[in-house]
Design a protein around this motif. Structure first.
Motif, PDB file in Angstrom:
ATOM      1  N   ALA A  32       0.816  -1.216   0.000  1.00  0.00           N
ATOM      2  CA  ALA A  32       0.000   0.000   0.000  1.00  0.00           C
ATOM      3  C   ALA A  32       0.853   1.271   0.000  1.00  0.00           C
ATOM      4  CB  ALA A  32      -0.932   0.002   1.211  1.00  0.00           C
ATOM      5  N   GLY A  33       2.168   1.103   0.016  1.00  0.00           N
ATOM      6  CA  GLY A  33       3.047   2.267   0.023  1.00  0.00           C
ATOM      7  C   GLY A  33       2.969   3.066   1.310  1.00  0.00           C
ATOM      8  N   ALA A  34       2.648   2.385   2.418  1.00  0.00           N
ATOM      9  CA  ALA A  34       2.544   3.066   3.710  1.00  0.00           C
ATOM     10  C   ALA A  34       3.933   3.353   4.278  1.00  0.00           C
ATOM     11  CB  ALA A  34       1.762   2.210   4.698  1.00  0.00           C
ATOM     12  N   VAL A  35       4.022   4.416   5.066  1.00  0.00           N
ATOM     13  CA  VAL A  35       5.233   4.676   5.846  1.00  0.00           C
ATOM     14  C   VAL A  35       5.028   4.043   7.216  1.00  0.00           C
ATOM     15  CG1 VAL A  35       6.668   6.447   6.921  1.00  0.00           C
ATOM     16  CG2 VAL A  35       5.735   6.821   4.622  1.00  0.00           C
ATOM     17  N   ALA A  36       5.883   3.088   7.551  1.00  0.00           N
ATOM     18  CA  ALA A  36       5.778   2.395   8.838  1.00  0.00           C
ATOM     19  C   ALA A  36       6.794   2.986   9.799  1.00  0.00           C
ATOM     20  CB  ALA A  36       6.016   0.896   8.656  1.00  0.00           C
ATOM     21  N   ILE A  37       6.334   3.693  10.815  1.00  0.00           N
ATOM     22  CA  ILE A  37       7.218   4.315  11.798  1.00  0.00           C
ATOM     23  C   ILE A  37       7.259   3.419  13.030  1.00  0.00           C
ATOM     24  CG2 ILE A  37       7.651   6.346  13.209  1.00  0.00           C
ATOM     25  CD1 ILE A  37       6.064   7.985  11.200  1.00  0.00           C
ATOM     26  N   GLY A  38       8.429   2.908  13.351  1.00  0.00           N
ATOM     27  CA  GLY A  38       8.555   2.032  14.495  1.00  0.00           C
ATOM     28  C   GLY A  38       9.600   0.960  14.256  1.00  0.00           C
ATOM     29  N   PRO A  39       9.639  -0.042  15.142  1.00  0.00           N
ATOM     30  CA  PRO A  39       8.712  -0.237  16.259  1.00  0.00           C
ATOM     31  C   PRO A  39       8.918   0.771  17.386  1.00  0.00           C
ATOM     32  CG  PRO A  39      10.480  -1.866  16.357  1.00  0.00           C
ATOM     33  CD  PRO A  39      10.667  -1.106  15.080  1.00  0.00           C
ATOM     34  N   VAL A  40       7.800   1.264  17.897  1.00  0.00           N
ATOM     35  CA  VAL A  40       7.796   2.159  19.051  1.00  0.00           C
ATOM     36  C   VAL A  40       7.544   1.296  20.282  1.00  0.00           C
ATOM     37  CG1 VAL A  40       6.689   4.134  20.150  1.00  0.00           C
ATOM     38  CG2 VAL A  40       6.881   4.038  17.646  1.00  0.00           C
ATOM     39  N   LEU A  41       8.524   1.227  21.173  1.00  0.00           N
ATOM     40  CA  LEU A  41       8.363   0.427  22.382  1.00  0.00           C
ATOM     41  C   LEU A  41       7.478   1.164  23.378  1.00  0.00           C
ATOM     42  CD1 LEU A  41      11.927  -1.068  22.994  1.00  0.00           C
ATOM     43  CD2 LEU A  41      10.014  -2.054  21.743  1.00  0.00           C
TER      44      LEU A  41
END
Length: 327
Positions: A285-294
């Motif tokens: 989907a061309g998403a920006v995945a920010i993380g992993p955020v603990l």
């Protein structure tokens, strides 16, 4: 882009110091250049100063005099006190002074101790270290916040029109019902922290009462636990992903739900499902995945993927700075 911009703006509201243990990694140094030009946070780089400056020169980055400090754990005057502190905190687990001395030569341990002692607001690592290398020190002596049973993680999935929260996609492999409820509770709090109204979908291969089996019963039990502990939250489960996100499907499968069709926080039943789903959405989907955020730690320590980009590092440092402002 708006969400990423909002992260930078929030991080700038209150000056925070972030420690980056992988000081000579080129992507880290390029990210530091961006972070300082945008005035996001003060930075501490760990490692040999000569090697760090050589690496910076190689990628065409000038390390500024203001806002960036380089500390070599091998020669730092902090080292002796950190050794003593680590020994005091871990001797009941069998740690000796020799073990403590060795630990404080490891940049992840040294950086985490800086966070524990209040010398940095948070730490970001993982571009060249494993997740275990990054988060093990935090598990050993930063520990969880009061009332939190486990550390978990989320990805902030930036789609064209929405930002969604996916958990847990990086830490707990096969969560129990209690752990699933804890992951969902922490993920809802993380959503709020970043301006996302939490509507929590407890995901499974079945929606409502339509399916049975050990896996779906675990999700059903976790949903009940969460509703008892956090009655103020909007929670639904078990839900299939399509029923959680698509209003048309929700109208057929669960028409009276306040969550189905409009979920913002998606809790996966296990790590296998969560990790594969976030990567599928990211790539397809061309998403920006920010993380992993603990989430769940007393003080923020965040992990990077070893395939992270410079933008990923910038975003993660901004998120860590925001968490540090609130911790």
């Amino acid at each position: 882009m708006l969400f990423e911009y909002s992260l930078i703006q929030r991080a700038r509201e209150k000056r925070v110091r972030i420690v980056l243990p992988e000081g000579s990694e080129p992507r880290i140094l390029q990210a530091v250049d961006v972070l300082r030009r945008r005035d996001v946070a003060d930075i501490v780089l760990l490692g040999d100063p000569v090697a760090i400056r050589a690496a910076a020169s190689h990628v065409g980055v000038a390390i500024p005099e203001a806002g960036v400090e380089i500390i070599d754990p091998k020669s730092s005057p902090l080292r002796e006190s950190f050794i003593n502190d680590y020994y005091a905190m871990r001797k009941h687990k069998g740690a000796t002074m020799d073990v403590a001395s060795d630990r404080m030569l490891e940049v992840s341990y040294f950086g985490t101790m800086m966070v524990e002692k209040g010398l940095a607001g948070g730490m970001v690592s993982g571009s060249i270290h494993t997740t275990a290398n990054t988060i093990r020190p935090a598990f050993e002596f930063i520990k969880t916040r009061e009332g939190v049973g486990c550390v978990s993680s989320v990805f902030l999935m930036c789609l064209k029109h929405d930002v969604l929260v996916y958990g847990d996609c990086a830490v707990i492999a096969n969560p129990t019902a209690d752990q699933l409820a804890e992951i969902a509770s922490s993920s809802a709090d993380t959503a709020l922290q970043f301006g996302i109204e939490p509507r929590v979908a407890m995901l499974s291969y079945s929606t409502g009462e339509s399916g049975h089996g050990e896996d779906v019963e675990r999700v059903r039990e976790a949903t009940a636990i969460l509703k008892r502990k956090r009655p103020e939250l909007l929670v639904e489960g078990p839900l299939q992903y399509d029923a959680a996100i698509d209003p048309a499907v929700a109208a057929t499968k669960m028409p009276s739900s306040a969550v189905a069709g409009r979920a913002t926080v998606f809790i996966f039943p296990d790590l296998n499902t969560g990790n594969n789903t976030y990567k599928a959405v990211q790539r397809s989907a061309g998403a920006v995945a920010i993380g992993p955020v603990l989430q769940g730690l007393r003080k923020p320590v965040n992990d990077l993927s070893r395939g992270c980009t410079v933008a990923d590092i910038v975003n993660t440092v901004a998120i860590t700075a925001i968490q540090a402002q609130d911790s």
